[in-house]
Write an enzyme that holds these catalytic residues in place. Sequence first.
Site, PDB file in Angstrom:
ATOM      1  N   ASP A  89       0.863  -1.187   0.000  1.00  0.00           N
ATOM      2  CA  ASP A  89       0.000   0.000   0.000  1.00  0.00           C
ATOM      3  C   ASP A  89       0.897   1.235   0.000  1.00  0.00           C
ATOM      4  O   ASP A  89       2.020   1.160  -0.471  1.00  0.00           O
ATOM      5  CB  ASP A  89      -0.955  -0.035   1.199  1.00  0.00           C
ATOM      6  CG  ASP A  89      -2.280   0.656   0.909  1.00  0.00           C
ATOM      7  OD1 ASP A  89      -2.258   1.886   0.727  1.00  0.00           O
ATOM      8  OD2 ASP A  89      -3.325  -0.018   0.863  1.00  0.00           O
ATOM      9  N   HIS A 141       2.344   1.979  -3.172  1.00  0.00           N
ATOM     10  CA  HIS A 141       1.473   2.953  -3.833  1.00  0.00           C
ATOM     11  C   HIS A 141       2.026   4.373  -3.766  1.00  0.00           C
ATOM     12  O   HIS A 141       1.304   5.320  -4.044  1.00  0.00           O
ATOM     13  CB  HIS A 141       0.069   2.918  -3.209  1.00  0.00           C
ATOM     14  CG  HIS A 141      -0.647   1.622  -3.444  1.00  0.00           C
ATOM     15  ND1 HIS A 141      -1.862   1.335  -2.864  1.00  0.00           N
ATOM     16  CD2 HIS A 141      -0.323   0.535  -4.180  1.00  0.00           C
ATOM     17  CE1 HIS A 141      -2.257   0.114  -3.233  1.00  0.00           C
ATOM     18  NE2 HIS A 141      -1.329  -0.379  -4.030  1.00  0.00           N
TER      19      HIS A 141
END
Length: 495
Positions: free
Chosen positions: A311, A334
């Site tokens: 993430d 991310h």
Amino acid sequence: MVGLRKPKALFFVVLLVIAISIANAAKDLKEKEDVGIPRNLHEVDHPEKKDAPVGSKIAEKVKGAAASVASAASNASAASAASAASAASAASAGIKGAVAPIGNKLGLKGAAPGGPSIDVKTCGAKGDGKTDDSAAFMDVWKKAIVATTPTTILVPKGDYLVDNLELEGPSKCAITFEMHGNLKAPSAVTTRKPHSGWVNFKKLENFVLNGNGAIFDGQGSVAWKVNDCKQTGKCNNLPINIRLTSLNNSKICGITSTNSKLFHMNIHQCSNVTLQDVHIDAPPESLNTDGIHIGKSIGVTIRGSKIKTGDDCISIGDGTENLLVEGVECGPGHGISIGSLGKYPNEQPVKGITVRKCIIKHTDNGVRIKTWPGSPPGLVSNALFEDITMDNVSLPVLIDQVYCPDGKCKQGPSKVKLENLNFKNIHGTSSTKIAVKLLCSPGCPCENVCLSNINLVSNSKEGAAVSACSNVKPVVTGKMIPAACTEECKPDKKK
């Protein structure tokens, strides 16, 4: 009679020399204690910077006394020499008895910097990776928080299996957590209260965690298979690896968080906290495992971290002010994100964010700001992204004010105001055609967005890199590749 008087007189002279030496040594000790002599081995390891230890000064006095005894003995009769030797031996024994408690007082048996140390193994920890050592760690912690002098908790080499640790203050004095071993969480997936942590440090002043390369292993691979927020909406009841809550003037350094079941680190309601050489290690398939999340905190610094996760490498939540992220290597993941913001009412402003000298590689995004559509009012102000290297990043520069990863969002524009944003000296490669995307809110257009010295080349087969914009008129200075705002951007539901 006259022949015996000289040896006796010499004998008393020898005793007088020894007595004077002992008295002087004791006087030196008293003077050094009065001026705050170093009280631990850590402080006297560097003689070029510190005064010589008291023990060594006493030894020098004893050595001088012994030299005087030897000189006198060489001029005395055999009987007198024997008497002098006996007196010196007795004096030496007396000095040893005096040095021992002094050494203990100074911490010469391994006391912690500034005060005592407590070893978790002396309280029953095994460190074999199989025995539950939770009770031993909590026992040590209870002793440390009531200590009236600064205390160090020692964690020797080993693998310590521990369940939920609530290491909570306030403490009477500063605590240093000195780690040489690793912590390991149970692999079982058990539900907890939302946003709870596996290892929690809470309500502490001047706290120091020295990891020395220690690993916090959350053993989260089983949890990732059931941690699907998009489908269940229940991912937040899994534990965060390390949670820092209400820490002030504290430092965390030299640790690695690996395979967390949820977020790796959560920094909440902290002030003046520095993270140095704090690393995150998890594979791309580890869902919802943000590397470091900061919220409602002021004056946090993150330096020298390598973050691999599934993430956001770093996510910046509401109420974050004066944050510095420097020298971080991010990927996979991310990217480094402000937000998401605007999902909940009464979120606090985000102000004074600096992200610089970072490398972002093989991530879904580079640097981005994300807010939800239909949001309540909010604010992001004074953010600087500077000296960033992008290596094969899908969307290197992104503002997304219609962030809706699950497709179930409120209607209407985002009301989170974005202002005074600066993207400067950003270069590298994009894995898609769109290298810069500024998708601002139609109900709250971005203000004072600056693009300076951008050089991003696309690796995509779709063609040369482009820059797409909406509801923003950026100020462009220096080189700009691709040219600013050559296309009108469209909403993208991608995380």
